[in-house]
Write a protein that holds these residues in place. Structure first.
Motif, mmCIF file in Angstrom:
data_model
loop_
_atom_site.group_PDB
_atom_site.id
_atom_site.type_symbol
_atom_site.label_atom_id
_atom_site.label_comp_id
_atom_site.label_asym_id
_atom_site.label_seq_id
_atom_site.Cartn_x
_atom_site.Cartn_y
_atom_site.Cartn_z
ATOM 1 N N SER A 1 49.219 91.058 81.514
ATOM 2 C CA SER A 1 48.625 90.747 82.830
ATOM 3 C C SER A 1 49.002 89.356 83.319
ATOM 4 O O SER A 1 48.351 88.821 84.227
ATOM 5 C CB SER A 1 47.097 90.830 82.748
ATOM 6 N N SER A 2 50.039 88.743 82.741
ATOM 7 C CA SER A 2 50.316 87.343 83.090
ATOM 8 C C SER A 2 50.783 87.179 84.543
ATOM 9 O O SER A 2 50.663 86.094 85.103
ATOM 10 C CB SER A 2 51.316 86.718 82.119
ATOM 11 N N HIS A 3 51.251 88.277 85.166
ATOM 12 C CA HIS A 3 51.652 88.159 86.582
ATOM 13 C C HIS A 3 50.442 87.910 87.495
ATOM 14 O O HIS A 3 50.605 87.544 88.658
ATOM 15 C CB HIS A 3 52.408 89.422 87.035
ATOM 16 N N LEU A 4 49.221 88.098 86.957
ATOM 17 C CA LEU A 4 48.017 87.891 87.788
ATOM 18 C C LEU A 4 47.448 86.475 87.637
ATOM 19 O O LEU A 4 46.403 86.166 88.214
ATOM 20 C CB LEU A 4 46.924 88.899 87.388
ATOM 21 N N MET A 5 48.155 85.651 86.841
ATOM 22 C CA MET A 5 47.611 84.357 86.438
ATOM 23 C C MET A 5 47.117 83.455 87.554
ATOM 24 O O MET A 5 46.224 82.654 87.356
ATOM 25 C CB MET A 5 48.641 83.592 85.605
ATOM 26 N N SER A 6 47.700 83.551 88.741
ATOM 27 C CA SER A 6 47.250 82.622 89.788
ATOM 28 C C SER A 6 46.207 83.276 90.701
ATOM 29 O O SER A 6 45.864 82.722 91.743
ATOM 30 C CB SER A 6 48.453 82.169 90.618
ATOM 31 N N ASN B 1 41.650 75.255 81.545
ATOM 32 C CA ASN B 1 41.903 75.491 82.975
ATOM 33 C C ASN B 1 41.893 76.974 83.309
ATOM 34 O O ASN B 1 41.450 77.387 84.374
ATOM 35 C CB ASN B 1 43.242 74.881 83.405
ATOM 36 N N PHE B 2 42.399 77.771 82.351
ATOM 37 C CA PHE B 2 42.383 79.209 82.589
ATOM 38 C C PHE B 2 40.947 79.684 82.792
ATOM 39 O O PHE B 2 40.631 80.377 83.765
ATOM 40 C CB PHE B 2 43.020 79.987 81.417
ATOM 41 N N ARG C 1 35.287 80.630 87.721
ATOM 42 C CA ARG C 1 35.047 79.925 88.980
ATOM 43 C C ARG C 1 34.035 78.787 88.818
ATOM 44 O O ARG C 1 33.246 78.479 89.697
ATOM 45 C CB ARG C 1 34.545 80.887 90.073
ATOM 46 N N GLU C 2 34.014 78.191 87.649
ATOM 47 C CA GLU C 2 33.213 76.985 87.375
ATOM 48 C C GLU C 2 33.721 76.408 86.057
ATOM 49 O O GLU C 2 34.374 77.134 85.282
ATOM 50 C CB GLU C 2 31.720 77.317 87.292
ATOM 51 N N PRO C 3 33.425 75.141 85.757
ATOM 52 C CA PRO C 3 33.875 74.588 84.480
ATOM 53 C C PRO C 3 33.374 75.468 83.334
ATOM 54 O O PRO C 3 32.257 75.984 83.378
ATOM 55 C CB PRO C 3 33.240 73.198 84.445
ATOM 56 N N ALA C 4 34.212 75.647 82.334
ATOM 57 C CA ALA C 4 33.882 76.551 81.236
ATOM 58 C C ALA C 4 33.520 75.753 79.987
ATOM 59 O O ALA C 4 33.931 74.607 79.838
ATOM 60 C CB ALA C 4 35.097 77.424 80.942
#
Ligand SMILES: O=C(O)CCC(=O)C(=O)O
Length: 319
Positions: free
Chosen positions: A23-28, A119-120, A126-129
């Motif tokens: 699924s790396s093509h969905l990374m952004s 960062n991933f 959608r918030e700091p992990a």
């Protein structure tokens, strides 16, 4: 090609075992990533980690194993190759789970908690992990494997949005013990009863003895509940991310190379973490689950308020 997975050989490309899609093509695209994991129960991301960092972490772990005793690695090979002595299996390979000098060495933490993975998850949640301090760092030996389970049975005392990221330290082909998941098992209708019984169990609270695995036979899962096992040949840098409810296990390490990997758990920063796995880890029980679970003899010697998976399965009507 037949792959040994748990106690059974399955044909790769046959009805029960297929290769998983990257699924790396969905990374952004966080929305697409979330949609993908909601549908499939996992994300296979090639190259999530820096390959060189992962290879350095592998070397650091092998150096640590070497420092634990001369009987661990086969002296006929260079230690960096990571070939285990043929007599070094369960009980000889060092137990490395938790928070210790190897899990929290700079080289290993650079992979497990470095900016790429942090960062991933920030983008994904959608918030700091945040991540558990406890790390499930393992060296899987010849003929070793992990049986079928969901992570919720081990870590359900906090957020239900915890994700596991399985990171192989090095190139790990199918015959070296790759992780396999049942696609859709977190939500397929056939898994409803499995999830509301086994999946809801808190193994520690129930005093469950043994590994906590539902079964060592991958066919017991797909023939009873449906779905297809998916796995892949992993390269250093690749990662598999999955939910607390995704059924997974590993193929058998039929080689003499140590299959080094780590499970790291991440959750949204604003959510409650299971208190057993953060901070000083004083709440962690001495009971070991998974591949390091107590042996049958230890079980016979331990208290009587314990329960076995076989008893629970009978109670749930899974006979
Ligand atoms: O690395 C493995 O063999 C299994 C990892 C796993 O399933 C887990 O820690 O939940």
């Amino acid at each position: 090609m037949k792959i040994k997975i748990g106690t059974t050989f399955l044909e790769l490309g046959g009805p029960h075992l297929k290769e998983m899609q990257d699924s790396s093509h969905l990374m952004s695209d966080p929305d697409a990533l979330r949609k993908e994991i909601e549908e499939k129960g996992y994300l296979f991301i090639r190259g999530l980690h820096d390959r060189q960092d992962v290879l350095e972490a592998r070397r650091a772990v092998l150096d640590y194993i070497r420092s634990c005793g001369d009987e661990k690695l086969d002296p006929a090979y260079k230690w960096e190759e990571g070939v285990l002595d043929s007599r070094c299996g369960r009980g000889c390979v060092p137990f490395m789970e938790g928070k210790n000098r190897i899990t929290h060495s700079e080289t290993v933490l650079k992979v497990l908690e470095g900016h790429r993975v942090r960062n991933f998850f920030k983008m994904f949640f959608r918030e700091p992990a945040k991540t558990f301090d406890f790390k499930w760092l393992r060296a899987m030996y010849n003929e070793g494997f992990t049986g079928a389970h969901v992570d919720n049975v081990y870590m359900s005392r906090g957020s239900s949005e915890v994700c596991t990221i399985w990171t192989p330290f090095g190139d790990v082909p199918l015959e070296m013990g790759t992780l396999a998941v049942v696609e859709g098992s977190h939500k397929l209708p056939g898994f409803k009863k499995f999830q509301s019984t086994y999946g809801n169990m808190d193994l520690e609270a129930e005093h469950l003895q043994g590994s906590g695995w539902f079964t060592e036979d991958p066919l017991e899962i797909v023939e009873r509940f449906g779905g297809v096992w998916k796995t892949a040949n992993f390269k250093a840098g690749d990662a598999l991310i999955f939910t607390l409810r995704t059924v997974h296990m590993s193929t058998v390490n039929t080689t003499h190379f140590a299959r080094i990997s780590c499970d790291t758990r991440w959750l949204p920063g604003s959510h409650k973490a299971d208190p057993r796995f953060v901070g000083d880890l004083k709440q962690i029980s001495d009971l070991k689950f998974g591949v390091h679970a107590q042996t049958a003899k230890d079980e016979a010697d331990s208290e009587s308020n314990v329960v076995t998976m076989e008893q629970k399965k009978a109670e749930w009507g899974f006979q």
